[in-house]
Design a protein around this motif. Structure first.
Motif, mmCIF file in Angstrom:
data_model
loop_
_atom_site.group_PDB
_atom_site.id
_atom_site.type_symbol
_atom_site.label_atom_id
_atom_site.label_comp_id
_atom_site.label_asym_id
_atom_site.label_seq_id
_atom_site.Cartn_x
_atom_site.Cartn_y
_atom_site.Cartn_z
ATOM 1 N N ASN A 1 -24.196 18.884 -29.417
ATOM 2 C CA ASN A 1 -25.638 19.036 -29.276
ATOM 3 C C ASN A 1 -26.196 17.843 -28.504
ATOM 4 O OD1 ASN A 1 -28.458 18.504 -30.132
ATOM 5 N ND2 ASN A 1 -28.177 20.393 -31.297
ATOM 6 N N THR A 2 -26.921 18.104 -27.417
ATOM 7 C CA THR A 2 -27.406 17.009 -26.576
ATOM 8 C C THR A 2 -28.412 16.112 -27.288
ATOM 9 O OG1 THR A 2 -29.053 18.461 -25.569
ATOM 10 C CG2 THR A 2 -26.966 18.209 -24.399
ATOM 11 N N ALA A 3 -29.231 16.669 -28.163
ATOM 12 C CA ALA A 3 -30.182 15.835 -28.906
ATOM 13 C C ALA A 3 -29.430 14.883 -29.834
ATOM 14 C CB ALA A 3 -31.151 16.699 -29.704
ATOM 15 N N TRP A 4 -28.362 15.374 -30.452
ATOM 16 C CA TRP A 4 -27.558 14.511 -31.329
ATOM 17 C C TRP A 4 -26.885 13.410 -30.510
ATOM 18 C CZ3 TRP A 4 -24.574 18.801 -34.423
ATOM 19 C CH2 TRP A 4 -25.488 19.489 -35.236
ATOM 20 N N THR A 5 -26.383 13.801 -29.338
ATOM 21 C CA THR A 5 -25.714 12.818 -28.478
ATOM 22 C C THR A 5 -26.683 11.716 -28.076
ATOM 23 O OG1 THR A 5 -24.174 14.471 -27.639
ATOM 24 C CG2 THR A 5 -24.460 12.498 -26.311
ATOM 25 N N ARG A 6 -27.884 12.094 -27.636
ATOM 26 C CA ARG A 6 -28.884 11.086 -27.256
ATOM 27 C C ARG A 6 -29.221 10.181 -28.428
ATOM 28 N NH1 ARG A 6 -31.005 15.086 -24.084
ATOM 29 N NH2 ARG A 6 -32.479 15.754 -25.665
ATOM 30 N N ALA A 7 -29.270 10.754 -29.623
ATOM 31 C CA ALA A 7 -29.637 9.958 -30.803
ATOM 32 C C ALA A 7 -28.571 8.917 -31.152
ATOM 33 C CB ALA A 7 -29.881 10.877 -32.000
ATOM 34 N N VAL A 8 -27.302 9.267 -30.984
ATOM 35 C CA VAL A 8 -26.232 8.337 -31.369
ATOM 36 C C VAL A 8 -25.679 7.551 -30.190
ATOM 37 C CG1 VAL A 8 -25.561 9.686 -33.391
ATOM 38 C CG2 VAL A 8 -24.367 10.037 -31.224
ATOM 39 N N LEU A 9 -26.140 7.837 -28.974
ATOM 40 C CA LEU A 9 -25.605 7.170 -27.793
ATOM 41 C C LEU A 9 -25.703 5.641 -27.870
ATOM 42 C CD1 LEU A 9 -24.248 7.400 -25.047
ATOM 43 C CD2 LEU A 9 -26.532 7.746 -24.041
ATOM 44 N N PRO A 10 -26.831 5.055 -28.247
ATOM 45 C CA PRO A 10 -26.862 3.592 -28.332
ATOM 46 C C PRO A 10 -25.810 3.027 -29.291
ATOM 47 C CG PRO A 10 -29.085 4.477 -28.403
ATOM 48 C CD PRO A 10 -28.152 5.649 -28.531
ATOM 49 N N LEU A 11 -25.636 3.666 -30.434
ATOM 50 C CA LEU A 11 -24.624 3.216 -31.394
ATOM 51 C C LEU A 11 -23.226 3.334 -30.788
ATOM 52 C CD1 LEU A 11 -23.830 2.271 -34.239
ATOM 53 C CD2 LEU A 11 -23.932 4.670 -34.965
ATOM 54 N N CYS A 12 -22.957 4.442 -30.123
ATOM 55 C CA CYS A 12 -21.646 4.635 -29.484
ATOM 56 C C CYS A 12 -21.405 3.607 -28.384
ATOM 57 C CB CYS A 12 -21.530 6.045 -28.928
ATOM 58 S SG CYS A 12 -21.527 7.324 -30.200
ATOM 59 N N LEU A 13 -22.425 3.332 -27.583
ATOM 60 C CA LEU A 13 -22.284 2.333 -26.526
ATOM 61 C C LEU A 13 -21.993 0.957 -27.102
ATOM 62 C CD1 LEU A 13 -25.151 3.482 -24.149
ATOM 63 C CD2 LEU A 13 -22.686 3.513 -23.652
ATOM 64 N N LEU A 14 -22.687 0.595 -28.169
ATOM 65 C CA LEU A 14 -22.411 -0.698 -28.798
ATOM 66 C C LEU A 14 -20.984 -0.747 -29.325
ATOM 67 C CD1 LEU A 14 -25.784 -1.380 -30.664
ATOM 68 C CD2 LEU A 14 -24.920 -2.484 -28.571
ATOM 69 N N GLY A 15 -20.514 0.353 -29.883
ATOM 70 C CA GLY A 15 -19.141 0.404 -30.383
ATOM 71 C C GLY A 15 -18.123 0.221 -29.272
ATOM 72 N N VAL A 16 -18.346 0.897 -28.146
ATOM 73 C CA VAL A 16 -17.427 0.752 -27.010
ATOM 74 C C VAL A 16 -17.465 -0.671 -26.478
ATOM 75 C CG1 VAL A 16 -16.980 1.473 -24.623
ATOM 76 C CG2 VAL A 16 -17.519 3.190 -26.369
ATOM 77 N N LEU A 17 -18.659 -1.217 -26.294
ATOM 78 C CA LEU A 17 -18.774 -2.577 -25.759
ATOM 79 C C LEU A 17 -18.211 -3.621 -26.720
ATOM 80 C CD1 LEU A 17 -22.260 -2.281 -24.066
ATOM 81 C CD2 LEU A 17 -20.034 -2.537 -22.923
ATOM 82 N N ASP A 18 -18.314 -3.382 -28.003
ATOM 83 C CA ASP A 18 -17.741 -4.312 -28.975
ATOM 84 C C ASP A 18 -16.217 -4.311 -28.876
ATOM 85 O OD1 ASP A 18 -18.031 -6.174 -31.190
ATOM 86 O OD2 ASP A 18 -17.207 -4.580 -32.454
ATOM 87 N N ALA A 19 -15.640 -3.150 -28.625
ATOM 88 C CA ALA A 19 -14.183 -3.031 -28.544
ATOM 89 C C ALA A 19 -13.625 -3.488 -27.196
ATOM 90 C CB ALA A 19 -13.774 -1.579 -28.803
ATOM 91 N N GLU A 20 -14.423 -3.426 -26.138
ATOM 92 C CA GLU A 20 -13.899 -3.656 -24.788
ATOM 93 C C GLU A 20 -14.521 -4.843 -24.064
ATOM 94 O OE1 GLU A 20 -14.177 0.072 -22.716
ATOM 95 O OE2 GLU A 20 -12.949 1.089 -24.226
ATOM 96 N N ASP A 21 -15.216 -5.700 -24.723
ATOM 97 C CA ASP A 21 -15.831 -6.916 -24.184
ATOM 98 C C ASP A 21 -16.925 -6.640 -23.165
ATOM 99 O OD1 ASP A 21 -16.288 -9.678 -23.902
ATOM 100 O OD2 ASP A 21 -14.992 -9.725 -22.148
ATOM 101 N N ARG A 22 -16.612 -6.140 -22.002
ATOM 102 C CA ARG A 22 -17.648 -5.826 -21.008
ATOM 103 C C ARG A 22 -17.172 -4.645 -20.187
ATOM 104 N NH1 ARG A 22 -18.175 -9.311 -15.628
ATOM 105 N NH2 ARG A 22 -16.224 -8.673 -14.726
#
Length: 113
Positions: A4-25
């Motif tokens: 669901n695109t609305a769900w994706t938009r809602a959790v996208l910031p959290l997912c991005l932080l998770g990826v950036l935390d795991a991969e430095d930059r």
């Protein structure tokens, strides 16, 4: 998997932080690829970049320009300490919400009852 695109938009910031935390930059296209590998293949650049801009404005990520691989420079995104704190806080809230929804749906292990 259709997400669901609305769900994706809602959790996208959290997912991005998770990826950036795991991969430095990382840079935008690589973040899109990583999200798609994880199952969020429907995220478009028009959704990604505003989310990254908001995270930067909120102090959760910082941006630096770096040389591109054989091309123009790229914007690289890196999680900040404030972003790590937000990730810890929102991850806990996400897990609580997920548990509540799973209970209400009678689906604690990912299957249906």
């Amino acid at each position: 998997m259709v997400v669901n695109t609305a769900w994706t938009r809602a959790v996208l910031p959290l997912c991005l932080l998770g990826v950036l935390d795991a991969e430095d930059r990382n840079y935008g296209y690589a973040l899109l690829s990583r999200l798609a590998e994880a199952g969020l293949e429907g995220v478009k650049p028009a959704t990604l970049y505003p989310a990254l801009t908001r995270l930067e404005e909120e102090g959760a990520v910082e941006v630096e320009w770096g040389a591109g691989e054989g091309g123009p420079g790229r914007k690289y995104y890196r999680i900040t300490e404030a972003g790590r704190e937000r990730l810890r806080r929102e991850s806990a809230a996400w897990h609580d919400l997920h548990g509540t929804v799973a209970t209400l749906l009678g689906d604690r292990e990912g299957g249906s009852s």
